[in-house]
Scaffold this motif. Structure first.
Motif, short mmCIF file in Angstrom:
data_model
loop_
_atom_site.label_atom_id
_atom_site.label_comp_id
_atom_site.label_asym_id
_atom_site.label_seq_id
_atom_site.Cartn_x
_atom_site.Cartn_y
_atom_site.Cartn_z
N GLN A 50 0.80 8.82 2.77
CA GLN A 50 0.29 8.51 1.43
C GLN A 50 1.36 7.71 0.70
O GLN A 50 2.54 7.98 0.86
N SER A 51 0.94 6.71 -0.08
CA SER A 51 1.94 5.99 -0.88
C SER A 51 1.61 6.20 -2.37
O SER A 51 0.45 6.38 -2.74
N GLU A 59 -2.41 6.08 -2.76
CA GLU A 59 -3.08 5.13 -1.88
C GLU A 59 -2.84 5.48 -0.41
O GLU A 59 -1.86 6.15 -0.07
N GLU A 60 -3.75 5.00 0.45
CA GLU A 60 -3.57 5.08 1.90
C GLU A 60 -4.00 3.75 2.51
O GLU A 60 -4.80 3.02 1.91
N ASP A 61 -3.46 3.46 3.69
CA ASP A 61 -3.73 2.18 4.36
C ASP A 61 -5.00 2.33 5.23
O ASP A 61 -5.00 3.12 6.18
N TYR A 114 -7.71 -4.23 -0.12
CA TYR A 114 -6.71 -3.46 -0.87
C TYR A 114 -6.56 -2.14 -0.14
O TYR A 114 -7.37 -1.80 0.72
N ASN A 115 -5.52 -1.39 -0.46
CA ASN A 115 -5.39 -0.04 0.09
C ASN A 115 -6.56 0.83 -0.38
O ASN A 115 -7.19 0.55 -1.40
N ALA A 116 -6.81 1.90 0.37
CA ALA A 116 -7.79 2.90 -0.06
C ALA A 116 -7.22 3.63 -1.28
O ALA A 116 -6.07 4.08 -1.25
N ILE A 117 -8.00 3.70 -2.36
CA ILE A 117 -7.58 4.47 -3.55
C ILE A 117 -8.08 5.89 -3.35
O ILE A 117 -9.29 6.15 -3.27
N VAL A 118 -7.13 6.82 -3.23
CA VAL A 118 -7.43 8.21 -2.84
C VAL A 118 -8.06 8.97 -4.01
O VAL A 118 -7.80 8.68 -5.19
N TRP A 119 -8.89 9.94 -3.69
CA TRP A 119 -9.63 10.71 -4.71
C TRP A 119 -8.73 11.29 -5.79
O TRP A 119 -9.12 11.39 -6.96
#
Length: 562
Positions: A50-51, A59-61, A114-119
């Motif tokens: 996770q970033s 975010e995640e890739d 874009y990166n996945a925007i995490v919940w």
């Protein structure tokens, strides 16, 4: 020779197998089950990075997520081959996933934009506040009659709106009709079924019901909701049931195998726990904590801060079932925080030992509102707080308080559920990674004052996805008839403290929660030099200036009287 014959006869004995991709917030797993016995035969797991590019951003890739799925598939197939199990017996694959996490990709290149925007991500807080302020009476439940959800940073629509407003690549791709939106299930199914070469762009009703764009009554995307968020419907995936053939695997060792099950992770756990009857409930302890109760084929709206969500729809012609859900943002994530941010433990398993060493938090309470508070408060401005500290408090007490926090948050959503339904749960079925922590399970029973029941096979989320895949029309290797379902062996944790002590600790926790509220707002709180001026409050300023003049005046009067 005999051993070879035994191995080959074992292979025949197993019969049809069903696999599940379990793509969670912190890891990806691939698991293979025996369709007749529900026995887990083999699995492989890969951690996901996770970033946190800015405070509150998570975010995640998307490419790393996809790669982890392929790696888990390959490793599991290798393990099965070593066990002398023929992978051609795998008849179907189910997908279960972290919900709400939002992706946009280019359908012509197949590349994420874009990166996945995490919940868990909070970047949309100002958007949410603006949306709520626009509603009549500043009502966060303005869309609840259609969606079952409050307007919150948690759900996909506001994340998608942010991407369209702030990422040029996404904005351009939407304008040029190349953009595809999806939650993690849609991204995986599209890629696994061919990607830019004919991949299937779909989602299921359970994942769609977490976007705030989906009408839970019509079971389809809602044009009015899409207009409200200004999102073009052409970028949305097709909504399907949770159990049907979506497409075939196009590469890897399982090429040609149908992907025929799809459920958001919490719905999958409800299915895996066999909660098919109205009133049955389960609590999953993962990154967050999610308590779902099956309410049958008619949606029930909550008066106590719970969500109404689609539980499952196990076939194109089958009715949808609904659930009331209590969502807690931070459960297992608090363990990761203690490990990665504070460094007070090296591994997750250390936490149980550390907490057990003291057996009490010694009056220390930890509210891990890192992403605001979810159910039952829906308060995005709350932030984490540790209170009740003394010179005696040490890291063991903090570890214990962290475990208690998970249990107290569960108690809050269970109380809300009991109030909504008027029927009190007599025991709680549990699953998820944190249930291996026996101290946590005992604490949970003590704080709820009811028994906690844990299945001996903890992978109920993956099991639910496998059941949906194996039961799909055209696969039909897994029967969901009640008489055919395997009896689940489980362990029961009984409450061991008296209810008065439990209530006292719970009341203290509620006090701590109030301290965490309204911490982070978008309103300016200082005069620009990080020090709040007493004169920034006009009434207080007048009061202090008036008092000073009165004192000076009194001094002159006194001097004149001498």
């Amino acid at each position: 020779m005999n051993s070879i014959m035994a191995a080959s006869s074992n292979r025949i004995m197993l019969g049809p197998l069903v696999a599940a991709i379990d793509q969670g917030t912190s890891s990806t797993r691939f698991l293979v089950f025996n369709a007749k016995t529900a026995e887990l035969l083999s699995h492989h797991q890969v951690e996901i990075k996770q970033s946190f590019p800015k405070e509150g951003w998570v975010e995640e890739d998307p490419k790393e997520i996809l790669q982890s799925v392929y790696e888990c598939m390959d490793r599991t197939c290798e393990k099965l081959t070593q066990l002398n199990i023929d992978i051609s017996n795998i008849k179907a694959i189910g997908v279960t996933n972290q919900r709400e996490t939002t992706l946009v990709w280019d359908k012509e290149t197949g590349e994420p934009l874009y990166n996945a925007i995490v919940w868990l991500d909070l970047r949309t807080q100002s958007t949410v506040e603006r949306l709520i302020n626009k509603t009549p009476g500043r009502n966060k439940n303005h869309l609840k009659h259609k969606t079952g959800l409050p307007i919150s940073t948690y759900f996909s629509a506001v994340k998608l709106r942010w991407l369209m407003d702030n990422v040029e690549k996404v904005h351009e791709a939407v304008l040029s009709h190349r953009a595809m939106f999806g939650t993690v299930d849609s991204w995986l199914i599209w890629c696994l079924t061919g990607g830019k070469k004919g991949g299937v762009h779909c989602t299921d009703v359970t994942n769609a019901s977490r976007t705030m764009l989906f009408n839970i009554h019509t079971l389809d995307w809602d044009p009015e909701l899409c207009t409200y968020f200004d999102i073009p419907m052409e970028i949305l995936p097709k909504v399907r049931s949770s159990s049907e053939i979506y497409g075939l695997m196009k590469s890897g060792p399982l090429t040609g195998v149908p992907i025929s099950g799809c459920l958001g992770d919490q719905s999958a756990a409800l299915v895996g726990q066999m909660c098919f009857k109205d009133g049955q409930a389960k609590n999953t302890y993962g990154t967050g904590c999610f308590l779902l109760k099956n309410v049958g084929t008619k949606p029930v709206m909550s008066d106590h801060g719970l969500l109404t969500t689609v539980a499952y729809k196990l076939g194109r012609d089958k009715p949808a079932c609904y659930a009331l859900e209590g969502s807690v943002a931070i459960a297992g994530a608090v363990v990761r925080w203690l490990k990665d941010n504070l460094g007070i433990i090296q591994t997750s398993t250390e936490l149980e030992k550390l907490a057990a060493d003291v057996g009490t938090s010694y009056g220390c309470y930890f509210v891990p509102a890192f992403s605001g508070l979810y159910a039952p408060y829906w308060e995005p401005s709350a932030r984490g707080i540790i209170c009740g500290l003394t010179q005696f408090t040490n890291r063991s007490h903090l570890a214990f308080a962290a475990l208690e926090a998970v249990c107290f948050q569960t108690r809050e959503i269970l109380d809300a559920m009991n109030q909504d339904s008027g029927i009190h749960l007599s025991q709680l079925q549990v699953d998820g990674g944190m249930t291996s922590n026996r101290l946590l399970m005992q604490l949970q029973a003590d704080i709820l004052c009811i028994p906690v029941v844990k299945p001996s096979m903890p992978e109920t989320t993956a099991l639910g996805a496998a059941m949906a895949a194996g039961a799909a029309e055209g696969v039909s290797v897994w029967s969901l008839n009640p008489e055919d379902l395997t009896e689940v062996t489980s362990e029961k944790f009984e409450p061991q403290i008296n209810p008065e002590e439990s209530e006292l600790r719970y009341a203290r926790w509620k006090k701590a929660v109030q301290r965490a509220m309204n911490w982070e707002t978008t309103e300016p709180v200082n005069n620009g030099n990080e020090e709040t001026s007493i004169f920034s409050s006009v009434p207080l300023g007048f009061y202090i200036l008036g008092s000073m003049f009165m004192l000076i005046g009194a001094k002159y009067i006194a001097a004149g009287q001498k």
